[in-house]
Design a protein around this motif. Structure first.
Motif, mmCIF file in Angstrom:
data_model
loop_
_atom_site.group_PDB
_atom_site.id
_atom_site.type_symbol
_atom_site.label_atom_id
_atom_site.label_comp_id
_atom_site.label_asym_id
_atom_site.label_seq_id
_atom_site.Cartn_x
_atom_site.Cartn_y
_atom_site.Cartn_z
ATOM 1 N N GLY A 34 -5.830 7.951 21.369
ATOM 2 C CA GLY A 34 -5.442 6.634 21.888
ATOM 3 C C GLY A 34 -6.647 5.831 22.356
ATOM 4 O O GLY A 34 -6.728 4.623 22.120
ATOM 5 N N GLY A 87 -7.912 2.257 21.120
ATOM 6 C CA GLY A 87 -8.140 1.133 22.019
ATOM 7 C C GLY A 87 -9.527 0.544 21.861
ATOM 8 O O GLY A 87 -9.708 -0.680 21.878
ATOM 9 N N ILE A 138 2.262 0.943 13.591
ATOM 10 C CA ILE A 138 2.676 1.923 14.606
ATOM 11 C C ILE A 138 3.518 3.008 13.952
ATOM 12 O O ILE A 138 3.370 4.203 14.241
ATOM 13 N N ALA A 180 -4.916 -1.452 17.022
ATOM 14 C CA ALA A 180 -4.117 -1.228 18.236
ATOM 15 C C ALA A 180 -3.018 -0.207 17.986
ATOM 16 O O ALA A 180 -2.595 0.501 18.914
ATOM 17 N N ALA A 181 -2.551 -0.099 16.742
ATOM 18 C CA ALA A 181 -1.544 0.910 16.412
ATOM 19 C C ALA A 181 -2.086 2.311 16.645
ATOM 20 O O ALA A 181 -1.333 3.233 16.986
ATOM 21 N N PHE A 197 -3.799 3.097 19.069
ATOM 22 C CA PHE A 197 -3.675 3.308 20.506
ATOM 23 C C PHE A 197 -2.220 3.574 20.893
ATOM 24 O O PHE A 197 -1.909 4.542 21.591
ATOM 25 N N PHE A 198 -1.319 2.720 20.430
ATOM 26 C CA PHE A 198 0.078 2.816 20.850
ATOM 27 C C PHE A 198 0.803 4.026 20.258
ATOM 28 O O PHE A 198 1.563 4.701 20.955
ATOM 29 N N PHE A 210 2.394 6.520 23.151
ATOM 30 C CA PHE A 210 3.827 6.366 23.437
ATOM 31 C C PHE A 210 4.667 7.297 22.573
ATOM 32 O O PHE A 210 5.712 7.786 23.004
#
Length: 364
Positions: free
Chosen positions: A3, A7, A176, A296-297, A299-300, A304
């Protein structure tokens, strides 16, 4: 760690977009690759968890920094009629490298710890040498209207472009789902399967793309881009959602076949649309923000997705991803007409006398 790496890439993509427009594509690529090589070597000597976490973020930042410059260079070189084939060929090359890396990783896992980091640094320096000796600066020369300064906005101008940002948000949703594939080994472990078989499962992705991606442009010729993107999202969501009921390695491989087909349809169309929606004088910034949607995907998805795997019933994550695929597909269909009108407007030549007046309000 995954992650934090993602980021860092997202932040680097934003910075890289600005630098690609201000410094130029070539200079940004050189900084990115040399900095990646140096960080990789340092990572090889560090074992303390917090230090590794910090360096993973920094390494992600340098990785993201070069992405907009690379994409902008391709758009600079490829005209509107060549973008689909050019973007598709680039995506094929990326996945050819991914496939080779998957095989190489198994070999390197049996070598001294530092080997992989030194080879990584060598590859980055080789890339920097190729850029230095063989890649010219492709940034378009800004042509100012007489009596008026060249039109150029900031990264905020891109973030306020609602048509473009909605497209970036939809791309974030799709990636994502795709990046959640990194969590399949955990699901395999939870079901009592050997997580080491993940290499066999995910190899299907690389094999399919390397074998068939070059034929995709011919398949998509003349088709509505929004419908192709919607079908892509449905296939990706269906394939990843099916992980919820895939209890054997062959069934997991079949799920990869489904979502990889969606990924293959998405890649060239997505790349051409990003190029068509980018204003030439801010191409690097637009590519940077678009790249942020992908990075960013990284990271998420692991953060999550990992929380859902740990604290929710086993099928929850995969069903959520399937629902997200449906949402993305509907978003692509509903936003498609406005997006295509914007793309056509940007491709139409403007009279030199009114160029500045036409671009300024549209950027907001």
């Amino acid at each position: 760690m995954l992650g934090l790496f993602g980021g860092g890439m997202a932040l680097g993509s934003l910075a890289g977009g600005v630098l690609a427009d201000r410094w130029g594509r070539r200079s940004t690529l050189l900084v990115s690759n040399v900095a990646l090589a140096a960080t990789a070597i340092v990572l090889g000597f560090v074992f303390q968890p917090l230090a590794v976490a910090a360096l993973a973020t920094v390494y992600g930042f340098w990785n993201g920094l070069g992405r907009p410059a690379f994409s902008a260079t391709m758009v600079d070189v490829l005209g509107p009629t060549m973008r689909l084939r050019g973007m598709n060929l680039n995506y094929w090359a990326i996945n050819l490298g991914f496939s080779c890396a998957a095989v190489l990783a198994g070999v390197l896992s049996r070598t001294p710890h530092l080997t992989v980091f030194l080879l990584n640094a060598a590859a980055q320096l080789m890339m920097a040498a190729i850029v230095f000796w063989r890649v010219p600066e492709t940034q378009p020369v800004r042509s100012a209207v007489p009596g008026r300064a060249p039109v150029e906005g900031s990264i905020v101008t891109v973030l306020r472009d609602r048509v473009f940002m909605l497209f970036v948000l939809l791309n974030l949703g799709l990636w994502i789902i795709i990046e959640a594939c990194k969590l399949i080994p955990i699901a395999m472990h939870q079901r009592g399967m050997d997580a080491a078989d993940y290499g066999t499962v995910i190899a299907v992705n690389g094999i399919m793309i390397v074998a068939f991606q070059l034929f995709v442009p011919k398949l998509l010729a003349g088709r509505d881009r929004s419908r192709v993107l919607a079908l892509s999202a449905l296939l990706v969501g269906l394939g990843m959602g099916a992980v919820a009921i895939a209890g054997t390695v062959p069934l997991l491989m079949l799920t990869v076949v489904v979502w990889t087909a969606g990924e293959m349809l998405n890649a060239p169309v997505n790349g051409t649309l990003i190029a068509d929606l980018s204003r030439p004088e801010m191409r690097g910034r637009y590519q940077g923000v678009a790249s942020m949607g992908f990075t960013a995907a990284n990271f998420f998805a692991p953060i999550f997705g990992g929380l859902l795997l740990e604290h929710a019933p086993p099928a929850t994550l995969w069903l959520v991803l399937a629902a997200l695929g449906v949402v993305v597909a509907l978003g692509q269909l509903l936003s498609g007409p406005v997006r295509e009108r914007r793309a056509r407007a940007l491709l139409e030549p403007r009279p030199a006398a009114t160029e500045g007046a036409n671009l300024a309000p549209a950027a907001a």
